[in-house]
Design a protein around this motif. Sequence first.
Motif, PDB file in Angstrom:
ATOM      1  N   ARG A 163      38.293  32.635  59.762  1.00 50.88           N
ATOM      2  CA  ARG A 163      37.475  33.245  59.066  1.00 50.88           C
ATOM      3  C   ARG A 163      37.490  33.092  57.658  1.00 50.88           C
ATOM      4  O   ARG A 163      37.202  32.366  56.848  1.00 50.88           O
ATOM      5  N   ALA A 164      37.995  34.089  56.913  1.00 53.02           N
ATOM      6  CA  ALA A 164      37.964  33.685  55.361  1.00 53.02           C
ATOM      7  C   ALA A 164      39.520  33.552  54.909  1.00 53.02           C
ATOM      8  O   ALA A 164      40.095  34.092  54.500  1.00 53.02           O
ATOM      9  N   ARG A 165      39.869  32.610  55.651  1.00 54.44           N
ATOM     10  CA  ARG A 165      41.388  32.472  55.339  1.00 54.44           C
ATOM     11  C   ARG A 165      41.624  32.167  53.917  1.00 54.44           C
ATOM     12  O   ARG A 165      42.505  31.679  53.487  1.00 54.44           O
ATOM     13  N   LEU A 166      40.683  32.652  53.022  1.00 52.72           N
ATOM     14  CA  LEU A 166      40.784  32.588  51.551  1.00 52.72           C
ATOM     15  C   LEU A 166      41.192  31.027  51.424  1.00 52.72           C
ATOM     16  O   LEU A 166      40.359  30.643  50.542  1.00 52.72           O
ATOM     17  N   SER A 167      42.079  30.497  52.147  1.00 49.85           N
ATOM     18  CA  SER A 167      42.499  29.163  51.759  1.00 49.85           C
ATOM     19  C   SER A 167      41.146  28.146  52.650  1.00 49.85           C
ATOM     20  O   SER A 167      41.052  26.977  52.348  1.00 49.85           O
ATOM     21  N   ARG A 168      40.755  28.416  53.884  1.00 48.97           N
ATOM     22  CA  ARG A 168      39.873  27.927  54.523  1.00 48.97           C
ATOM     23  C   ARG A 168      38.949  28.665  55.202  1.00 48.97           C
ATOM     24  O   ARG A 168      37.905  29.095  54.967  1.00 48.97           O
ATOM     25  N   THR A 169      39.507  29.115  56.400  1.00 49.40           N
ATOM     26  CA  THR A 169      38.600  30.108  57.099  1.00 49.40           C
ATOM     27  C   THR A 169      39.644  31.033  57.951  1.00 49.40           C
ATOM     28  O   THR A 169      40.242  30.467  58.794  1.00 49.40           O
ATOM     29  N   ARG A 170      39.314  32.194  58.243  1.00 52.69           N
ATOM     30  CA  ARG A 170      40.285  32.941  59.079  1.00 52.69           C
ATOM     31  C   ARG A 170      39.693  33.606  60.196  1.00 52.69           C
ATOM     32  O   ARG A 170      38.525  33.874  60.201  1.00 52.69           O
ATOM     33  N   ALA A 171      40.694  34.052  60.938  1.00 50.19           N
ATOM     34  CA  ALA A 171      40.256  34.603  62.289  1.00 50.19           C
ATOM     35  C   ALA A 171      39.849  36.086  61.837  1.00 50.19           C
ATOM     36  O   ALA A 171      40.662  36.700  61.134  1.00 50.19           O
ATOM     37  N   ARG A 231      36.012  15.312  73.512  1.00 50.05           N
ATOM     38  CA  ARG A 231      35.778  15.408  75.043  1.00 50.05           C
ATOM     39  C   ARG A 231      34.832  16.889  75.377  1.00 50.05           C
ATOM     40  O   ARG A 231      34.386  16.849  76.446  1.00 50.05           O
ATOM     41  N   TYR A 232      34.787  17.648  74.511  1.00 52.83           N
ATOM     42  CA  TYR A 232      33.962  18.986  74.539  1.00 52.83           C
ATOM     43  C   TYR A 232      32.647  18.921  73.743  1.00 52.83           C
ATOM     44  O   TYR A 232      32.656  18.379  72.567  1.00 52.83           O
ATOM     45  N   ASP A 233      31.611  19.359  74.212  1.00 56.77           N
ATOM     46  CA  ASP A 233      30.543  19.885  73.112  1.00 56.77           C
ATOM     47  C   ASP A 233      30.983  21.195  72.682  1.00 56.77           C
ATOM     48  O   ASP A 233      31.435  22.237  73.202  1.00 56.77           O
ATOM     49  N   MET A 234      31.426  21.181  71.356  1.00 53.16           N
ATOM     50  CA  MET A 234      31.904  22.246  70.598  1.00 53.16           C
ATOM     51  C   MET A 234      30.545  23.407  70.631  1.00 53.16           C
ATOM     52  O   MET A 234      29.442  22.886  69.810  1.00 53.16           O
ATOM     53  N   ALA A 235      30.671  24.554  70.973  1.00 52.57           N
ATOM     54  CA  ALA A 235      29.435  25.410  70.752  1.00 52.57           C
ATOM     55  C   ALA A 235      29.646  26.938  70.434  1.00 52.57           C
ATOM     56  O   ALA A 235      31.175  27.314  70.271  1.00 52.57           O
ATOM     57  N   ALA A 236      28.889  27.644  69.832  1.00 55.10           N
ATOM     58  CA  ALA A 236      28.984  29.015  69.692  1.00 55.10           C
ATOM     59  C   ALA A 236      27.818  29.862  69.637  1.00 55.10           C
ATOM     60  O   ALA A 236      26.690  29.259  69.711  1.00 55.10           O
ATOM     61  N   GLN A 255      31.447  25.423  59.860  1.00 56.86           N
ATOM     62  CA  GLN A 255      32.372  25.044  58.970  1.00 56.86           C
ATOM     63  C   GLN A 255      33.718  24.859  58.966  1.00 56.86           C
ATOM     64  O   GLN A 255      34.597  24.311  58.283  1.00 56.86           O
ATOM     65  N   TYR A 256      34.352  25.158  60.175  1.00 57.48           N
ATOM     66  CA  TYR A 256      35.579  24.789  60.660  1.00 57.48           C
ATOM     67  C   TYR A 256      35.803  23.985  62.182  1.00 57.48           C
ATOM     68  O   TYR A 256      35.953  22.981  62.170  1.00 57.48           O
ATOM     69  N   ALA A 257      35.301  24.663  63.239  1.00 56.52           N
ATOM     70  CA  ALA A 257      35.849  24.465  64.567  1.00 56.52           C
ATOM     71  C   ALA A 257      35.040  23.049  64.679  1.00 56.52           C
ATOM     72  O   ALA A 257      35.696  22.043  65.489  1.00 56.52           O
ATOM     73  N   GLY A 258      33.804  23.054  64.589  1.00 57.40           N
ATOM     74  CA  GLY A 258      33.049  21.524  64.959  1.00 57.40           C
ATOM     75  C   GLY A 258      33.296  20.372  64.108  1.00 57.40           C
ATOM     76  O   GLY A 258      33.083  19.445  64.348  1.00 57.40           O
ATOM     77  N   VAL A 259      34.301  20.728  63.038  1.00 52.29           N
ATOM     78  CA  VAL A 259      34.506  19.692  62.070  1.00 52.29           C
ATOM     79  C   VAL A 259      36.145  19.614  62.152  1.00 52.29           C
ATOM     80  O   VAL A 259      36.623  18.376  61.961  1.00 52.29           O
ATOM     81  N   GLY A 260      36.763  20.565  62.260  1.00 56.80           N
ATOM     82  CA  GLY A 260      38.125  20.753  61.912  1.00 56.80           C
ATOM     83  C   GLY A 260      39.057  20.953  63.242  1.00 56.80           C
ATOM     84  O   GLY A 260      40.385  20.733  63.260  1.00 56.80           O
ATOM     85  N   TYR A 261      38.610  21.275  64.445  1.00 56.43           N
ATOM     86  CA  TYR A 261      39.397  21.217  65.768  1.00 56.43           C
ATOM     87  C   TYR A 261      39.860  19.733  65.707  1.00 56.43           C
ATOM     88  O   TYR A 261      39.241  18.521  65.338  1.00 56.43           O
TER      89      TYR A 261
END
Length: 538
Positions: free
Chosen positions: A14-22, A154-159, A141-147
């Motif tokens: 989510r705001a990992r300050l450096s990227r995104t943190r949980a 293999r997966y449709d990334m969804a939220a 911002q993260y999961a759809g491009v950084g996972y």
Amino acid sequence: MHTRSTSRRPSPHRARLSRTRATARLLAPLLTAAALLVTACSAGGTTTSKGTVNAALATLPRPTPSALAPYYSQRPHWRSCGVSGFQCTTVKAPLDYAEPGAGDVRLAVARKKATGRGKPLGSLLVNPGGPGGSAIDYLQQYAGVGYPANVRARYDMAAVDPRGVARSEPVQCLDGRRMDAYTQTDLTPDDGKERDALVAADKKFTESCGAHSARLLRHVSTVEAARDMDIVRAALGDRKLNYVGASYGTFLGATYAGLFPERVGRMVLDGAMDPTLDARRLNLDQTAGFEAAFQAFAKDCVRHADCPLGGRGTTPAQVGDHLRSFFRKLDAHPIPAGDADGRKVGEALATTGVIAAMYDEGSWAQLRGALNSAMKENDGAGLLTLSDSYYERDASGRYSNLMSANTAVNCVDLPPAFNHPEQVRKALPQFRKASPVFGEGLAWASLNCAYWPVKATGEPHRITAEGAAPIVVVGTTRDPATPYRWAQSLAHQLSSGRLLTYAGDGHTAYGRGSACIDSAINTYLLRGTPPAGGKRCS
């Protein structure tokens, strides 16, 4: 300090300050903390040695009730949105599952279709935590491009943004100017006048939420959000739910598993929460977790020449004493921060800034720099940047609805940690023992649900999810926001839980640099083979 949230917040990326943190479930104000659930009346349950088995969390029947059939038969219209490659839509869910005909909520959903060859594995729903963190922002911002590429192939990334959050009919409370004042409320009151000011601030916040979001406040529980996810699963065309949840997202995922165990696909719960704990224990455990993280930061800090809290040979306890002394100075004399809105950094914002950096050891260097500027140059800009990141305040003075949604969900999920300032005062020794640095402020921050306009509908309870496929529960040994023992407890409760341990610092583990953790989770997501229970990585 006025960190209105903590374990339910800051989630992993989510705001990992450096990227995104949980977003851990921000417990009380800083901490509007962690856990639980339902709507309608506070149903009774059976008390066990590990908490209450809440009747509202009983496994739901497989057949879709006829009253809910229109929601499960939706065929959403997808449109391009935001970043290239992403699609968005809206899905309806009943405002009140006990009365499906009484009105709807509109849920924002986004996805990015699988990018590669190979047998498609369906959708992978992600949630970064909070409560209140935007899952769609996290996806784009993260999961759809950084996972990992092979997972995205293999997966449709969804939220889906949970009800009351971001794009899904957000809970609204204070405007930017009044949020600025709220985040600066003194959470270490020295006398009756300051205690009254703290209580007045909490009451003003809750009154504003009630005035602006009365329709939603009774219906933003985690149980309702979990039931919404099942409607989204059907709308995505998936027979089972594949899911990665971080921080508070683990509670959301575990709740789903308890309600729909036979619809659980491949589920990862990273930075896990313990649903058997009440709000006071959650806040106290998290307070100790932030102290443990600070101790690790302190040991690291004194190894660096730029540590403003002591040099080589300085103990973590002495580092803590130096920081508390600095906080006391700021309490009396806030320092300028070059802020366009004239804000100065006092004890509240400074403490929030320090806590924000505890979520990710990658932010420790940034914190050293911010403290150096503040302590040696009377410049609070660095600490203000950290604090604003925590609260999701942008440069124009606008806040996301993170804190509003966070409080709304926490206060309906669990009865208040404290009902009166006198209860907080009596508990101060316990909180100070848990954290000499943060304990007092986090104790007072735990008062915020006392004045909430809607009674809690949830209670502590066990989640067993009998019949669910293997569920991977990830715990980090020095996680500040979701202490490791919470993961141990959840993995033990879940009938199919598999505990995966990361021996290290920071909040959550997946995608944070451990090849061992990432390999174990990726193998599970791609092949369905969970790690052996008790697997440990470093």
